[in-house]
Design an enzyme around this catalytic site. Structure first.
Site, PDB file in Angstrom:
ATOM      1  N   ARG A 172      -0.337  -1.112  -8.898  1.00 55.25           N
ATOM      2  CA  ARG A 172      -1.888  -0.487  -8.811  1.00 55.25           C
ATOM      3  C   ARG A 172      -1.964   0.965  -8.851  1.00 55.25           C
ATOM      4  O   ARG A 172      -1.008   1.683  -8.313  1.00 55.25           O
ATOM      5  CB  ARG A 172      -2.260  -0.846  -7.319  1.00 55.25           C
ATOM      6  CG  ARG A 172      -3.761  -0.205  -7.055  1.00 55.25           C
ATOM      7  CD  ARG A 172      -4.086  -0.348  -5.578  1.00 55.25           C
ATOM      8  NE  ARG A 172      -3.889  -1.854  -5.223  1.00 55.25           N
ATOM      9  CZ  ARG A 172      -3.861  -2.464  -4.060  1.00 55.25           C
ATOM     10  NH1 ARG A 172      -3.387  -1.455  -2.927  1.00 55.25           N
ATOM     11  NH2 ARG A 172      -3.751  -3.597  -3.691  1.00 55.25           N
ATOM     12  N   ASP A 229       0.659  -1.385  -0.081  1.00 54.75           N
ATOM     13  CA  ASP A 229      -0.058   0.129   0.109  1.00 54.75           C
ATOM     14  C   ASP A 229       0.935   1.235  -0.100  1.00 54.75           C
ATOM     15  O   ASP A 229       2.148   1.122   0.629  1.00 54.75           O
ATOM     16  CB  ASP A 229      -0.892   0.133   1.380  1.00 54.75           C
ATOM     17  CG  ASP A 229      -2.105  -0.721   1.210  1.00 54.75           C
ATOM     18  OD1 ASP A 229      -2.349  -1.220  -0.022  1.00 54.75           O
ATOM     19  OD2 ASP A 229      -2.887  -0.633   1.991  1.00 54.75           O
TER      20      ASP A 229
HETATM   21  C1  LIG Z   1      -8.164  -1.785  -4.460  1.00 53.66           C
HETATM   22  C2  LIG Z   1      -7.805  -0.241  -3.924  1.00 53.66           C
HETATM   23  C3  LIG Z   1      -6.842  -0.170  -3.112  1.00 53.66           C
HETATM   24  C4  LIG Z   1      -6.355   1.021  -2.631  1.00 53.66           C
HETATM   25  N1  LIG Z   1      -5.084   1.260  -2.255  1.00 53.66           N
HETATM   26  C5  LIG Z   1      -4.687   2.645  -2.048  1.00 53.66           C
HETATM   27  C6  LIG Z   1      -3.562   2.855  -1.354  1.00 53.66           C
HETATM   28  O1  LIG Z   1      -2.513   2.105  -1.379  1.00 53.66           O
HETATM   29  N2  LIG Z   1      -3.213   4.283  -1.206  1.00 53.66           N
HETATM   30  C7  LIG Z   1      -4.065   5.207  -1.218  1.00 53.66           C
HETATM   31  O2  LIG Z   1      -3.761   6.482  -0.846  1.00 53.66           O
HETATM   32  N3  LIG Z   1      -5.190   5.048  -1.621  1.00 53.66           N
HETATM   33  C8  LIG Z   1      -5.529   3.585  -1.978  1.00 53.66           C
HETATM   34  N4  LIG Z   1      -6.960   3.488  -2.544  1.00 53.66           N
HETATM   35  C9  LIG Z   1      -7.888   4.526  -2.391  1.00 53.66           C
HETATM   36  C10 LIG Z   1      -7.921   5.425  -3.494  1.00 53.66           C
HETATM   37  O3  LIG Z   1      -6.871   6.224  -3.833  1.00 53.66           O
HETATM   38  C11 LIG Z   1      -9.163   6.371  -3.690  1.00 53.66           C
HETATM   39  O4  LIG Z   1      -9.124   7.014  -2.362  1.00 53.66           O
HETATM   40  C12 LIG Z   1     -10.663   5.427  -3.558  1.00 53.66           C
HETATM   41  O5  LIG Z   1     -10.495   4.444  -4.459  1.00 53.66           O
HETATM   42  C13 LIG Z   1     -11.777   6.693  -4.202  1.00 53.66           C
HETATM   43  O6  LIG Z   1     -11.268   7.058  -5.286  1.00 53.66           O
HETATM   44  P1  LIG Z   1     -12.305   6.400  -6.870  1.00 53.66           P
HETATM   45  O7  LIG Z   1     -11.200   6.273  -7.958  1.00 53.66           O
HETATM   46  O8  LIG Z   1     -12.852   5.284  -6.511  1.00 53.66           O
HETATM   47  O9  LIG Z   1     -13.203   7.726  -7.196  1.00 53.66           O
HETATM   48  P2  LIG Z   1     -13.875   8.900  -6.621  1.00 53.66           P
HETATM   49  O10 LIG Z   1     -13.209   9.908  -6.933  1.00 53.66           O
HETATM   50  O11 LIG Z   1     -14.001   8.579  -5.088  1.00 53.66           O
HETATM   51  O12 LIG Z   1     -15.299   8.598  -7.053  1.00 53.66           O
HETATM   52  C14 LIG Z   1     -15.388   8.940  -8.611  1.00 53.66           C
HETATM   53  C15 LIG Z   1     -16.676   8.566  -8.948  1.00 53.66           C
HETATM   54  O13 LIG Z   1     -16.907   7.071  -8.895  1.00 53.66           O
HETATM   55  C16 LIG Z   1     -18.561   6.811  -8.546  1.00 53.66           C
HETATM   56  N5  LIG Z   1     -18.527   6.285  -7.352  1.00 53.66           N
HETATM   57  C17 LIG Z   1     -17.536   6.208  -6.316  1.00 53.66           C
HETATM   58  N6  LIG Z   1     -18.049   5.554  -5.376  1.00 53.66           N
HETATM   59  C18 LIG Z   1     -19.368   5.181  -5.753  1.00 53.66           C
HETATM   60  C19 LIG Z   1     -20.428   4.295  -4.989  1.00 53.66           C
HETATM   61  N7  LIG Z   1     -20.065   3.825  -3.824  1.00 53.66           N
HETATM   62  N8  LIG Z   1     -21.284   4.027  -5.592  1.00 53.66           N
HETATM   63  C20 LIG Z   1     -21.770   4.682  -7.000  1.00 53.66           C
HETATM   64  N9  LIG Z   1     -20.875   5.573  -7.389  1.00 53.66           N
HETATM   65  C21 LIG Z   1     -19.501   5.438  -6.723  1.00 53.66           C
HETATM   66  C22 LIG Z   1     -19.065   8.258  -8.459  1.00 53.66           C
HETATM   67  O14 LIG Z   1     -19.625   8.737  -9.834  1.00 53.66           O
HETATM   68  C23 LIG Z   1     -18.062   9.291  -8.249  1.00 53.66           C
HETATM   69  O15 LIG Z   1     -18.319  10.459  -8.598  1.00 53.66           O
HETATM   70  C24 LIG Z   1      -7.366   2.190  -2.953  1.00 53.66           C
HETATM   71  C25 LIG Z   1      -8.591   2.040  -3.459  1.00 53.66           C
HETATM   72  C26 LIG Z   1      -8.674   0.728  -4.095  1.00 53.66           C
HETATM   73  C27 LIG Z   1      -9.797   0.784  -4.706  1.00 53.66           C
END
Ligand SMILES: Cc1cc2nc3c(=O)[nH]c(=O)nc-3n(C[C@H](O)[C@H](O)[C@H](O)COP(=O)(O)OP(=O)(O)OC[C@H]3O[C@@H](n4cnc5c(N)ncnc54)[C@H](O)[C@@H]3O)c2cc1C
Length: 268
Positions: free
Chosen positions: A144, A94
């Protein structure tokens, strides 16, 4: 080039990934022996598990930039990587906030000498990430790509969501056009579509890259992608410390709370 360039469809692949934190041990900390034994316990638990096709994620360092702290983190991470390999699975380390990026990537680099299957995480909100993608887009490299979950200062990160998304697309181009195995970690429907069309533009076969989402967030979308023949990996916080992990994530960035609440009421 290791990845296949055919467009043949595969059976739906749905994998799970779990996360554990290696914390922030420092060599002179009185808690260090306890930390070491807990890593050994993780190792032993993994030894007995049948985890083929799954993956593990853990953070390497938090704040401790001393060479000694890095060495302790590396030693602990090696225990986990070895046990993961014996259990037929892989580790992705991570990424925490920008103060740990260099040390975490150094640790991944060191781990990859013995465990080349170890994955790195890059965050599109950081200015440096497109360049890091270029460095890490080589054959066998699992990366990732996520947007990033921490409140970062504007000097190192894009403050604007649109800029973060644009950076994500630039990074996708580098990773999907490269030789490694990109892991596309987002729930964002627009970015998922962009990633899919870039994957076909670069002749990527399903399985030569994968989508990753958090357990319980957009499960319908996870199923839709898997049924389309994509590899989808679900990230599952696991272990006795899950509540502390969740609270820490929520405290790091207030937007994470709305993200979490949204996922409780929506399956799409
Ligand atoms: C497998 C995985 C590992 C990760 N590891 C790390 C890490 O090591 N370090 C780190 O800093 N971050 C990590 N993250 C978190 C990541 O950085 C984001 O903060 C988090 O995934 C939210 O961003 P997003 O790209 O999903 O979209 P967002 O910008 O949160 O959302 C964009 C759009 O997606 C849609 N959406 C999002 N959620 C929903 C929902 N529940 N229902 C419907 N629509 C939705 C909506 O349209 C929203 O406007 C990880 C995430 C994942 C999935």
């Amino acid at each position: 080039m290791k990845t296949s360039r055919t467009s043949s469809r595969r059976a739906p692949t749905w994998r799970r990934t779990s996360t554990c934190s290696t914390g922030s041990p420092s060599a002179d900390s009185p808690a260090e022996p306890r930390s070491r034994s807990s890593f050994s316990a993780i190792g032993q638990a993994l030894e007995g598990a049948a985890l083929e096709g799954s993956a593990l994620a853990g953070s390497a360092l938090e704040g401790d930039e001393s060479a000694t702290g890095e060495q302790v983190a590396l030693d602990n991470a090696r225990i986990i990587c070895r046990a993961a390999r014996n259990a037929g699975t892989t580790v992705t380390v991570d990424m925490e906030d920008h103060t740990t990026t260099d040390s975490t990537l150094t640790i991944v680099h060191q781990l990859r000498k013995d465990f080349p299957e170890t994955g790195a995480v890059l965050q599109s909100y950081l200015h440096r990430t497109e360049s890091d993608c270029r460095t890490l887009a080589h054959e066998g490299s699992r990366v990732r790509l996520c947007k990033g979950a921490y409140a970062e200062p504007p000097g190192v990160a894009f403050p604007d969501r649109l800029e973060v998304d644009r950076s994500y697309v630039r990074c996708l181009k580098v990773l999907l056009g490269g030789q490694g195995h990109p892991m596309i970690a987002t729930h964002d429907p627009r970015l998922i579509e962009v990633a899919s069309s870039l994957a076909s533009r670069y002749g990527r076969a399903p399985g030569s890259y994968e989508f990753q989402m958090l357990y319980g967030v957009r499960p319908d979308e996870q199923r839709r992608l898997a049924e389309r023949g994509e590899t989808v990996r679900v990230y599952l916080p696991y272990g006795r410390e899950w509540y502390g992990y969740l609270m820490r994530r929520l405290a790091e960035r207030p937007q994470n709370l709305s993200f979490f609440l949204k996922s409780l009421v929506s399956k799409k």
